[in-house]
Motif scaffolding. Sequence first.
Motif, PDB file in Angstrom:
ATOM      1  N   THR A  47       1.530  13.119  -9.022  1.00  0.00           N
ATOM      2  CA  THR A  47       0.272  12.169  -8.990  1.00  0.00           C
ATOM      3  C   THR A  47      -1.532  13.295  -8.685  1.00  0.00           C
ATOM      4  N   THR A  76       0.589  -0.861  -0.111  1.00  0.00           N
ATOM      5  CA  THR A  76      -0.036  -0.172   0.282  1.00  0.00           C
ATOM      6  C   THR A  76       0.624   0.622   0.503  1.00  0.00           C
ATOM      7  N   ARG A 128      -1.593  -0.887  -4.018  1.00  0.00           N
ATOM      8  CA  ARG A 128      -2.882  -0.122  -3.827  1.00  0.00           C
ATOM      9  C   ARG A 128      -2.115   1.765  -3.631  1.00  0.00           C
ATOM     10  N   LEU A 129      -2.402   1.851  -4.305  1.00  0.00           N
ATOM     11  CA  LEU A 129      -2.258   3.128  -4.610  1.00  0.00           C
ATOM     12  C   LEU A 129      -3.150   4.500  -4.229  1.00  0.00           C
ATOM     13  N   THR A 130      -3.041   5.130  -2.913  1.00  0.00           N
ATOM     14  CA  THR A 130      -4.011   5.922  -2.141  1.00  0.00           C
ATOM     15  C   THR A 130      -3.421   7.857  -3.396  1.00  0.00           C
ATOM     16  N   ILE A 131      -4.297   9.060  -3.349  1.00  0.00           N
ATOM     17  CA  ILE A 131      -3.595   9.680  -3.502  1.00  0.00           C
ATOM     18  C   ILE A 131      -4.784  10.925  -2.984  1.00  0.00           C
ATOM     19  N   ASN A 132      -4.512  11.727  -2.245  1.00  0.00           N
ATOM     20  CA  ASN A 132      -5.135  12.052  -0.729  1.00  0.00           C
ATOM     21  C   ASN A 132      -4.768  13.783  -1.619  1.00  0.00           C
ATOM     22  N   SER A 187       0.865   5.484  -0.280  1.00  0.00           N
ATOM     23  CA  SER A 187      -0.216   6.831   0.507  1.00  0.00           C
ATOM     24  C   SER A 187       0.291   8.141   0.016  1.00  0.00           C
ATOM     25  N   SER A 203      -4.996   6.994  -8.307  1.00  0.00           N
ATOM     26  CA  SER A 203      -5.692   6.090  -6.785  1.00  0.00           C
ATOM     27  C   SER A 203      -6.571   4.478  -7.728  1.00  0.00           C
ATOM     28  N   GLU A 242      -1.377  14.971  -3.146  1.00  0.00           N
ATOM     29  CA  GLU A 242      -1.693  15.364  -4.846  1.00  0.00           C
ATOM     30  C   GLU A 242      -0.929  15.639  -4.937  1.00  0.00           C
ATOM     31  N   PRO A 254      -5.896  12.396  -8.141  1.00  0.00           N
ATOM     32  CA  PRO A 254      -6.325  11.287  -7.424  1.00  0.00           C
ATOM     33  C   PRO A 254      -7.007  10.206  -8.370  1.00  0.00           C
ATOM     34  N   GLU A 309      -8.835  -0.861 -11.310  1.00  0.00           N
ATOM     35  CA  GLU A 309      -9.271   0.024 -10.576  1.00  0.00           C
ATOM     36  C   GLU A 309     -10.614  -0.555  -9.548  1.00  0.00           C
TER      37      GLU A 309
END
Lengths: 117, 112
Positions: free
Chosen positions: B80, B10, B107-111, B12, B85, B15, B82, B39
């Motif tokens: 990056t 993972t 699992r990439l999450t862009i905050n 995170s 993600s 942005e 959103p 996705e």
Amino acid sequence: GAVVSQHPSRVICKSGTSVKIECRSLDFQATTMFWYRQFPKQSLMLMATSNEGSKATYEQGVEKDKFLINHASLTLSTLTVTSAHPEDSSFYICSANPRQGARDTQYFGPGTRLTVL
Amino acid sequence: GENVEQHPSTLSVQEGDSAVIKCTYSDSASNYFPWYKQELGKGPQLIIDIRSNVGEKKDQRIAVTLNKTAKHFSLHITETQPEDSAVYFCAASNQGAQKLVFGQGTRLTINP
């Protein structure tokens, strides 16, 4: 270009029935097609490799009599899950190698969500 | 046979920052290394690939580097957004074998 479709996108069936999933390469001819299954939050697991007009090659541990693969043409492969049981519920994804161009590139379909009740 | 390890599982990032995902492979005969973005509820989408005759390839905000000696390759996403993600998978194959061996996924999450 390089579009692969799958049908159906979702299917719910009763235990003991058979389900057929179609995989088509829409804008190219495919030398080889592959079938994968994917459990939630896991990677893709190759089930079998099929070439047009010949028998599929199954990965170790995959029952060929349960997961029947037919590769009838250069644009169509089908996967039939026979006598489905709840443990067969999964996300099934196909991919295809183009006959011309970058033949080692695999293009994936959108997947089929199978739920066996 | 080939074995592909992918890290981290993972990731995170804020942005606008960069994200880097790394993979190692075991079979020195492997010569093709694609990266896929998946996705939720969809099939994997090829985003970039590299072959063993080059060390780096770039496509807009995405780049891939390959170190054949060390048997590792990396995905770099700059600036990056959103919509980046998703889950990213690396893979490796030997052209003769055709089969892709996948990493475990990141699992990439862009905050925002």
